[in-house]
Design a protein around this motif. Structure first.
Motif, short mmCIF file in Angstrom:
data_model
loop_
_atom_site.label_atom_id
_atom_site.label_comp_id
_atom_site.label_asym_id
_atom_site.label_seq_id
_atom_site.Cartn_x
_atom_site.Cartn_y
_atom_site.Cartn_z
N PRO A 16 0.83 -1.22 0.00
CA PRO A 16 0.00 0.00 0.00
C PRO A 16 0.86 1.26 0.00
CG PRO A 16 -0.80 -1.57 1.62
CD PRO A 16 0.51 -2.09 1.13
N PRO A 17 0.37 2.35 -0.61
CA PRO A 17 1.14 3.60 -0.65
C PRO A 17 1.29 4.19 0.74
CG PRO A 17 -1.10 3.96 -1.43
CD PRO A 17 -0.94 2.48 -1.27
N ARG A 18 2.39 4.92 0.95
CA ARG A 18 2.65 5.55 2.24
C ARG A 18 1.80 6.82 2.42
NH1 ARG A 18 8.18 7.29 2.74
NH2 ARG A 18 7.96 7.07 5.00
N HIS A 19 1.41 7.44 1.31
CA HIS A 19 0.63 8.67 1.38
C HIS A 19 -0.58 8.55 0.45
CE1 HIS A 19 3.93 10.47 3.60
NE2 HIS A 19 4.77 10.12 2.64
N GLU A 20 -1.65 9.20 0.84
CA GLU A 20 -2.89 9.16 0.05
C GLU A 20 -2.65 9.75 -1.33
OE1 GLU A 20 -7.56 10.61 0.45
OE2 GLU A 20 -6.12 10.98 2.07
N GLY A 21 -3.23 9.10 -2.33
CA GLY A 21 -3.09 9.56 -3.70
C GLY A 21 -1.95 8.93 -4.46
N GLN A 22 -1.03 8.24 -3.75
CA GLN A 22 0.07 7.55 -4.42
C GLN A 22 -0.37 6.16 -4.87
OE1 GLN A 22 3.26 7.59 -1.52
NE2 GLN A 22 4.07 9.52 -2.30
N ALA A 23 0.33 5.64 -5.88
CA ALA A 23 0.05 4.29 -6.36
C ALA A 23 0.74 3.26 -5.47
CB ALA A 23 0.53 4.14 -7.80
N PRO A 24 0.19 2.04 -5.36
CA PRO A 24 0.86 0.99 -4.58
C PRO A 24 2.24 0.68 -5.17
CG PRO A 24 -1.40 0.37 -5.09
CD PRO A 24 -1.09 1.59 -5.91
N LEU A 25 3.16 0.29 -4.31
CA LEU A 25 4.49 -0.12 -4.76
C LEU A 25 4.42 -1.59 -5.18
CD1 LEU A 25 7.59 0.15 -5.02
CD2 LEU A 25 7.73 -0.52 -2.62
N GLN A 26 4.89 -1.87 -6.39
CA GLN A 26 4.93 -3.24 -6.89
C GLN A 26 6.37 -3.75 -6.79
OE1 GLN A 26 4.25 -4.16 -11.16
NE2 GLN A 26 2.65 -5.54 -10.42
N ALA A 27 6.57 -4.74 -5.91
CA ALA A 27 7.91 -5.29 -5.67
C ALA A 27 7.97 -6.73 -6.18
CB ALA A 27 8.24 -5.25 -4.18
N ARG A 28 9.05 -7.04 -6.88
CA ARG A 28 9.20 -8.39 -7.42
C ARG A 28 9.70 -9.34 -6.34
NH1 ARG A 28 11.26 -10.63 -13.17
NH2 ARG A 28 11.52 -12.80 -12.56
N VAL A 29 9.09 -10.51 -6.27
CA VAL A 29 9.51 -11.55 -5.33
C VAL A 29 10.66 -12.33 -5.94
CG1 VAL A 29 8.79 -13.62 -4.08
CG2 VAL A 29 7.19 -11.73 -4.36
N VAL A 30 11.78 -12.43 -5.21
CA VAL A 30 12.93 -13.18 -5.70
C VAL A 30 13.12 -14.48 -4.94
CG1 VAL A 30 14.12 -11.14 -6.56
CG2 VAL A 30 14.50 -11.88 -4.20
#
Length: 255
Positions: free
Chosen positions: A146-160
């Motif tokens: 989830p984004p840290r601040h309202e209005g930001q997009a979620p962070l997409q992190a690759r699973v390694v």
């Protein structure tokens, strides 16, 4: 105790063992009390030298532990002279490992016993957590944070790396603020390339490290699953086993 030639458990050496370390004194004592109450056999590996011998924890408290000695006095002398003792045990299918320092033989005419300070950490590894799957290269599996601040997009992190106990994520340096050490990330989403629905997960950040070979995502973040439902764990393990079977089939030339 029996002679040192009796076979025992070998130490575990995982590249991300920090993920499974318990460091809070209350948690360390909880595990050690379970070993005492369960009368669990412990394989003590004396370092340096590598000699191993069976032993058991007799007592554990905030001020330290009491370790059983050996019938052979020559081994007791080696225990007293060791720089450290790596203890490995198993209780209820959970592998437990910890290090003791500054062993002191307790004076007395009875069976040999040794006192040592409380270990600073305990490695607790369940069988399901041994099934780890590296995903570089491999199926694209991601976690949405989830984004840290309202209005930001979620962070997409690759699973390694993924197991029944958690995931390792590859991220850029600019995204490290999303993963404070020890922090908990609620309302995350694990997306597996298995055609199923995304899995809601809660993550706790266990450690971070640098991975220079990943130029775009040089930071590796190890996370534990928090209160993962049994159905979600089962689906993750099924995904791991399926990918491993496919890899083994390709290596044998079957596929």
């Amino acid at each position: 105790m029996t002679a040192a030639t009796e076979p025992g458990l070998a130490p575990i050496d995982l590249p991300d063992a920090e993920r499974y370390q318990l460091r809070a004194p209350r948690e360390v004592l909880r595990v050690l009390h379970a070993l005492v109450d369960g009368r669990a056999l412990i394989s003590a590996h004396l370092l340096p030298g590598g000699l191993s011998c069976p032993t058991a924890l007799l007592e554990a408290g905030p001020d330290g532990v009491l370790l059983d000695g050996n019938r052979q006095d020559a081994i007791n002398q080696r225990m007293a002279a060791a720089n450290q003792v790596l203890c490995v045990s198993q209780l209820d299918r959970v592998r437990i490992q910890f290090r003791l320092h500054r062993l002191q033989r307790v004076p007395g005419d009875g069976p040999a016993t040794f006192a040592a300070p409380l270990p600073s950490s305990v490695l607790q590894l369940q069988r399901r957590e041994l099934y780890r799957l590296e995903l570089i290269p491999g199926p694209v599996t991601t976690v949405l944070v989830p984004p840290r601040h309202e209005g930001q997009a979620p962070l997409q992190a690759r699973v390694v790396d993924i197991s029944g106990g958690g995931v390792a994520l590859a991220i850029g340096e600019e995204d490290q603020a999303h993963f404070p050490p020890g922090g908990q990330l609620d309302a995350c989403t694990l997306e597996l390339p298995d055609g199923g629905r995304p899995i809601p997960v809660r993550l706790q950040v266990a450690h971070t490290s640098r991975r220079q070979q990943l130029a775009r995502h040089p930071v590796r973040v190890g996370c534990r699953f928090v209160d993962l439902p049994a159905s979600a764990e089962q689906r993750i393990l099924q995904f791991i086993f399926r990918v491993e079977r496919q890899r083994m089939a390709r290596e044998r030339g079957v596929v």
